[in-house]
Design a protein around this motif. Sequence first.
Motif, PDB file in Angstrom:
ATOM      1  N   SER A  70       0.843  -1.196   0.000  1.00 33.61           N
ATOM      2  CA  SER A  70       0.000   0.000   0.000  1.00 33.61           C
ATOM      3  C   SER A  70       0.873   1.239   0.000  1.00 33.61           C
ATOM      4  O   SER A  70       2.082   1.160   0.201  1.00 33.61           O
ATOM      5  CB  SER A  70      -0.937  -0.014   1.210  1.00 33.61           C
ATOM      6  OG  SER A  70      -0.236   0.153   2.407  1.00 33.61           O
ATOM      7  N   PRO A  71       0.266   2.404  -0.228  1.00 31.01           N
ATOM      8  CA  PRO A  71       1.044   3.639  -0.270  1.00 31.01           C
ATOM      9  C   PRO A  71       1.832   3.873   1.018  1.00 31.01           C
ATOM     10  O   PRO A  71       1.376   3.550   2.109  1.00 31.01           O
ATOM     11  CB  PRO A  71      -0.021   4.723  -0.445  1.00 31.01           C
ATOM     12  CG  PRO A  71      -1.168   4.028  -1.097  1.00 31.01           C
ATOM     13  CD  PRO A  71      -1.156   2.640  -0.512  1.00 31.01           C
ATOM     14  N   VAL A  83       1.220   4.763   7.260  1.00 29.67           N
ATOM     15  CA  VAL A  83       1.782   3.754   8.163  1.00 29.67           C
ATOM     16  C   VAL A  83       0.702   3.251   9.123  1.00 29.67           C
ATOM     17  O   VAL A  83       0.533   2.041   9.317  1.00 29.67           O
ATOM     18  CB  VAL A  83       2.995   4.312   8.938  1.00 29.67           C
ATOM     19  CG1 VAL A  83       3.425   3.370  10.057  1.00 29.67           C
ATOM     20  CG2 VAL A  83       4.157   4.569   7.983  1.00 29.67           C
ATOM     21  N   GLY A  84      -0.055   4.163   9.701  1.00 30.83           N
ATOM     22  CA  GLY A  84      -1.116   3.778  10.627  1.00 30.83           C
ATOM     23  C   GLY A  84      -2.171   2.907   9.967  1.00 30.83           C
ATOM     24  O   GLY A  84      -2.614   1.902  10.545  1.00 30.83           O
ATOM     25  N   ARG A  85      -2.556   3.263   8.764  1.00 28.76           N
ATOM     26  CA  ARG A  85      -3.555   2.485   8.023  1.00 28.76           C
ATOM     27  C   ARG A  85      -3.054   1.074   7.737  1.00 28.76           C
ATOM     28  O   ARG A  85      -3.776   0.089   7.910  1.00 28.76           O
ATOM     29  CB  ARG A  85      -3.887   3.204   6.716  1.00 28.76           C
ATOM     30  CG  ARG A  85      -4.876   2.485   5.841  1.00 28.76           C
ATOM     31  CD  ARG A  85      -5.274   3.396   4.677  1.00 28.76           C
ATOM     32  NE  ARG A  85      -5.893   2.633   3.624  1.00 28.76           N
ATOM     33  CZ  ARG A  85      -5.412   2.494   2.398  1.00 28.76           C
ATOM     34  NH1 ARG A  85      -4.283   3.104   2.063  1.00 28.76           N
ATOM     35  NH2 ARG A  85      -6.042   1.799   1.495  1.00 28.76           N
ATOM     36  N   ALA A  86      -1.798   0.964   7.312  1.00 27.64           N
ATOM     37  CA  ALA A  86      -1.224  -0.349   7.024  1.00 27.64           C
ATOM     38  C   ALA A  86      -1.165  -1.207   8.280  1.00 27.64           C
ATOM     39  O   ALA A  86      -1.479  -2.406   8.238  1.00 27.64           O
ATOM     40  CB  ALA A  86       0.168  -0.194   6.410  1.00 27.64           C
ATOM     41  N   ALA A  88      -5.874   0.227  -1.479  1.00 30.10           N
ATOM     42  CA  ALA A  88      -6.134   1.308  -2.430  1.00 30.10           C
ATOM     43  C   ALA A  88      -5.213   2.494  -2.180  1.00 30.10           C
ATOM     44  O   ALA A  88      -4.749   2.724  -1.064  1.00 30.10           O
ATOM     45  CB  ALA A  88      -7.588   1.744  -2.324  1.00 30.10           C
ATOM     46  N   GLY A  89      -4.955   3.241  -3.247  1.00 35.72           N
ATOM     47  CA  GLY A  89      -4.159   4.454  -3.168  1.00 35.72           C
ATOM     48  C   GLY A  89      -3.027   4.433  -4.168  1.00 35.72           C
ATOM     49  O   GLY A  89      -2.508   3.376  -4.506  1.00 35.72           O
ATOM     50  N   VAL A 117      -2.676 -11.932  -6.014  1.00 35.95           N
ATOM     51  CA  VAL A 117      -2.841 -10.568  -5.522  1.00 35.95           C
ATOM     52  C   VAL A 117      -4.322 -10.336  -5.247  1.00 35.95           C
ATOM     53  O   VAL A 117      -5.164 -10.623  -6.106  1.00 35.95           O
ATOM     54  CB  VAL A 117      -2.333  -9.535  -6.544  1.00 35.95           C
ATOM     55  CG1 VAL A 117      -2.579  -8.110  -6.046  1.00 35.95           C
ATOM     56  CG2 VAL A 117      -0.850  -9.755  -6.841  1.00 35.95           C
ATOM     57  N   PHE A 118      -4.617  -9.833  -4.070  1.00 33.25           N
ATOM     58  CA  PHE A 118      -5.989  -9.526  -3.680  1.00 33.25           C
ATOM     59  C   PHE A 118      -6.117  -8.033  -3.424  1.00 33.25           C
ATOM     60  O   PHE A 118      -5.154  -7.382  -3.021  1.00 33.25           O
ATOM     61  CB  PHE A 118      -6.376 -10.310  -2.423  1.00 33.25           C
ATOM     62  CG  PHE A 118      -6.338 -11.801  -2.612  1.00 33.25           C
ATOM     63  CD1 PHE A 118      -7.405 -12.467  -3.185  1.00 33.25           C
ATOM     64  CD2 PHE A 118      -5.223 -12.526  -2.232  1.00 33.25           C
ATOM     65  CE1 PHE A 118      -7.368 -13.841  -3.373  1.00 33.25           C
ATOM     66  CE2 PHE A 118      -5.169 -13.901  -2.408  1.00 33.25           C
ATOM     67  CZ  PHE A 118      -6.252 -14.552  -2.984  1.00 33.25           C
ATOM     68  N   TYR A 119      -7.328  -7.523  -3.630  1.00 33.13           N
ATOM     69  CA  TYR A 119      -7.592  -6.099  -3.425  1.00 33.13           C
ATOM     70  C   TYR A 119      -8.621  -5.864  -2.329  1.00 33.13           C
ATOM     71  O   TYR A 119      -8.966  -4.730  -2.030  1.00 33.13           O
ATOM     72  CB  TYR A 119      -8.057  -5.462  -4.733  1.00 33.13           C
ATOM     73  CG  TYR A 119      -6.963  -5.464  -5.773  1.00 33.13           C
ATOM     74  CD1 TYR A 119      -6.079  -4.399  -5.873  1.00 33.13           C
ATOM     75  CD2 TYR A 119      -6.776  -6.553  -6.620  1.00 33.13           C
ATOM     76  CE1 TYR A 119      -5.051  -4.406  -6.809  1.00 33.13           C
ATOM     77  CE2 TYR A 119      -5.753  -6.570  -7.555  1.00 33.13           C
ATOM     78  CZ  TYR A 119      -4.908  -5.495  -7.640  1.00 33.13           C
ATOM     79  OH  TYR A 119      -3.884  -5.518  -8.563  1.00 33.13           O
TER      80      TYR A 119
END
Length: 102
Positions: free
Chosen positions: A8-9, A19-22, A74-75, A94-96
């Motif tokens: 992810s981004p 970072v927090g989202r990941a 996403a991103g 790969v999954f989304y």
Amino acid sequence: MKKVYLASPYTNGDTGYNVGRAIEVADLLADMGFAVYCPHLTHFWHIMFPRPYEFWLEMDKEFLLCCDCVLRLAGDSSGADAEVELAREKGIPVFYNIQDIE
């Protein structure tokens, strides 16, 4: 235990948010019973002991190749897009969507 690589981004946009989202998604995956490689955690290592960007990319690539699948959040991210491309080249699914991994 199935190993999931989280792509992810990181640098595109607010790095702290990314970072927090990941980490939040990694925690959900862990609760679902997966072993998660979250490259965003190296953010803290880098703060303490900075290394060239290429070092992190190479290390992440090595871990990606050991994983059973990739979850692409996403991103916009050229780095995460490259990780998806590498996974596809190596036949790694790969999954989304987190629900699709189950």
